[in-house]
Design a protein around this motif. Sequence first.
Motif, short mmCIF file in Angstrom:
data_model
loop_
_atom_site.label_atom_id
_atom_site.label_comp_id
_atom_site.label_asym_id
_atom_site.label_seq_id
_atom_site.Cartn_x
_atom_site.Cartn_y
_atom_site.Cartn_z
N VAL A 102 0.83 -1.21 0.00
CA VAL A 102 0.00 0.00 0.00
C VAL A 102 0.86 1.25 0.00
CG1 VAL A 102 -1.77 1.28 1.24
CG2 VAL A 102 -1.86 -1.23 1.17
N GLY A 103 1.81 1.31 0.96
CA GLY A 103 2.65 2.50 1.06
C GLY A 103 3.50 2.72 -0.17
N ASP A 104 4.09 1.65 -0.68
CA ASP A 104 4.96 1.76 -1.85
C ASP A 104 4.18 2.14 -3.09
OD1 ASP A 104 7.81 1.40 -2.43
OD2 ASP A 104 7.13 -0.11 -3.85
N SER A 105 2.94 1.65 -3.19
CA SER A 105 2.10 1.99 -4.33
C SER A 105 1.87 3.49 -4.42
CB SER A 105 0.76 1.25 -4.23
OG SER A 105 -0.11 1.66 -5.25
N VAL A 106 1.49 4.08 -3.29
CA VAL A 106 1.24 5.53 -3.28
C VAL A 106 2.52 6.31 -3.51
CG1 VAL A 106 0.37 7.46 -1.90
CG2 VAL A 106 -0.77 5.23 -1.78
N ASN A 107 3.60 5.91 -2.84
CA ASN A 107 4.86 6.65 -2.96
C ASN A 107 5.40 6.64 -4.38
OD1 ASN A 107 5.12 7.57 -0.31
ND2 ASN A 107 6.10 5.69 0.38
N HIS A 108 5.30 5.51 -5.06
CA HIS A 108 5.80 5.45 -6.42
C HIS A 108 4.87 6.18 -7.41
CE1 HIS A 108 8.67 2.11 -5.33
NE2 HIS A 108 9.41 2.85 -6.12
N ARG A 109 3.59 6.22 -7.10
CA ARG A 109 2.69 6.98 -7.96
C ARG A 109 2.96 8.48 -7.84
NH1 ARG A 109 0.46 3.84 -11.61
NH2 ARG A 109 -1.73 4.38 -11.53
N LEU A 110 3.50 8.89 -6.69
CA LEU A 110 3.80 10.30 -6.50
C LEU A 110 4.92 10.79 -7.43
CD1 LEU A 110 3.62 10.64 -2.60
CD2 LEU A 110 2.02 11.58 -4.27
N LEU A 135 -1.72 17.68 6.55
CA LEU A 135 -1.64 16.69 5.48
C LEU A 135 -0.22 16.14 5.33
CD1 LEU A 135 -3.88 18.20 2.65
CD2 LEU A 135 -4.31 16.12 3.97
N ILE A 136 0.77 16.98 5.65
CA ILE A 136 2.16 16.55 5.58
C ILE A 136 2.40 15.43 6.59
CG2 ILE A 136 4.57 17.27 5.78
CD1 ILE A 136 3.74 20.06 4.96
N ASP A 137 1.79 15.56 7.77
CA ASP A 137 1.91 14.50 8.78
C ASP A 137 1.35 13.18 8.25
OD1 ASP A 137 3.01 16.30 10.60
OD2 ASP A 137 1.04 16.87 11.38
N SER A 138 0.28 13.26 7.48
CA SER A 138 -0.32 12.05 6.92
C SER A 138 0.63 11.38 5.93
CB SER A 138 -1.64 12.38 6.22
OG SER A 138 -2.57 12.92 7.14
N PHE A 139 1.33 12.18 5.12
CA PHE A 139 2.28 11.62 4.18
C PHE A 139 3.50 11.04 4.91
CE2 PHE A 139 -0.06 13.92 0.89
CZ PHE A 139 0.03 13.04 -0.18
N GLU A 140 3.89 11.68 6.02
CA GLU A 140 4.98 11.11 6.81
C GLU A 140 4.57 9.79 7.45
OE1 GLU A 140 7.99 14.59 8.24
OE2 GLU A 140 6.19 14.30 9.48
N LEU A 141 3.30 9.68 7.85
CA LEU A 141 2.79 8.42 8.39
C LEU A 141 2.82 7.34 7.30
CD1 LEU A 141 1.41 6.76 10.62
CD2 LEU A 141 -0.79 7.66 9.80
N TYR A 143 4.84 7.25 4.78
CA TYR A 143 6.26 6.92 4.59
C TYR A 143 6.74 5.98 5.69
CZ TYR A 143 11.24 7.62 3.68
OH TYR A 143 12.57 7.43 3.39
N TYR A 144 6.27 6.19 6.93
CA TYR A 144 6.65 5.33 8.05
C TYR A 144 6.16 3.90 7.82
CZ TYR A 144 6.47 3.18 12.65
OH TYR A 144 6.60 2.30 13.70
N TYR A 145 4.90 3.76 7.40
CA TYR A 145 4.36 2.43 7.13
C TYR A 145 5.12 1.75 5.99
CZ TYR A 145 0.27 2.32 10.19
OH TYR A 145 -0.55 2.26 11.29
#
Length: 290
Positions: A102-110, A135-141, A143-145
């Motif tokens: 899930v996390g990698d999917s979103v990060n690579h789509r970015l 919203l930045i905190d949500s993206f950091e979360l 990234y953490y996952y």
Amino acid sequence: RHGAVKSEDTFKTSPFHFDLWFYFTLQNWVLDFGRPIAMIILPLEWFPLNKPSAGDYFHMAYNVITPFLLLKLVERSPKTLPRSMIYVSIIMFVMGASIHLVGDSVNHRLIFSGYQHHLSVRENPIIKNLKPETLIDSFELLYYYDEYLGHSMWYIPFFLILFIYFTGCFTPVQEESRMPVAALLLMGPSSLYYWYLVTEGQIFILYIFTFFAMMALVMHQKRKGLVLDSNGLFLFYSFIITLVLIALWVGWLWNDKILRKKYPGVIYIPEPWAFYTLHMNNLHAAKESL
């Protein structure tokens, strides 16, 4: 009884598992290393940004096939291994790999929106201008996952299973401590994949502790007159070559100031995809502008 070792286990030998090691190496390269490449090269119209990408389907297949291959590898061990630990490790592996999916999917789509992997989340231009700032905190979360929790639950059981299997790769027969030509041919691709796994996953400490444990076990078993069989040698030598590749990678990028900023501290091992977005992506953009 599952964890007990039969007296005759020590004297069993196992031939080189070419089929399993070949499938293992092939699916690692195609389904793990190849998933972000497939996402980038395939037309965006086929996989819209709000839908799973081709790489996501690769990742789903990896999450099913890899545990199956690990179980088959453990089943072929000439030594009775602790099944309960194997099963718990497989469960954690699937959970961690699924979280990472899930996390990698979103990060690579970015990446298609301008996200740069060589920068931290808050330093990325497309992230730091978000409103509201929470919203930045949500993206950091996210990234953490992806990079921490997912990687830990994915790679720790993965290396644990390999080590548990490695403990059963010893034989008193000196003639069995040879690698066939097929093993030598697979060693290069296998080592190169482990290099990618360690650098991109940022799991050097986990890898080096596993490697040290393998070396300690080899020396301990040598005192008993036991040597590694062909499968154990294949795994052990692959880890040695991986260490050499990591050293060459770090030495090549030792003076890269931008990557140094993202990877501070004593252990400096840049991620290949961070290198890509910093150098190769800019090179591709420059060629397209000509």
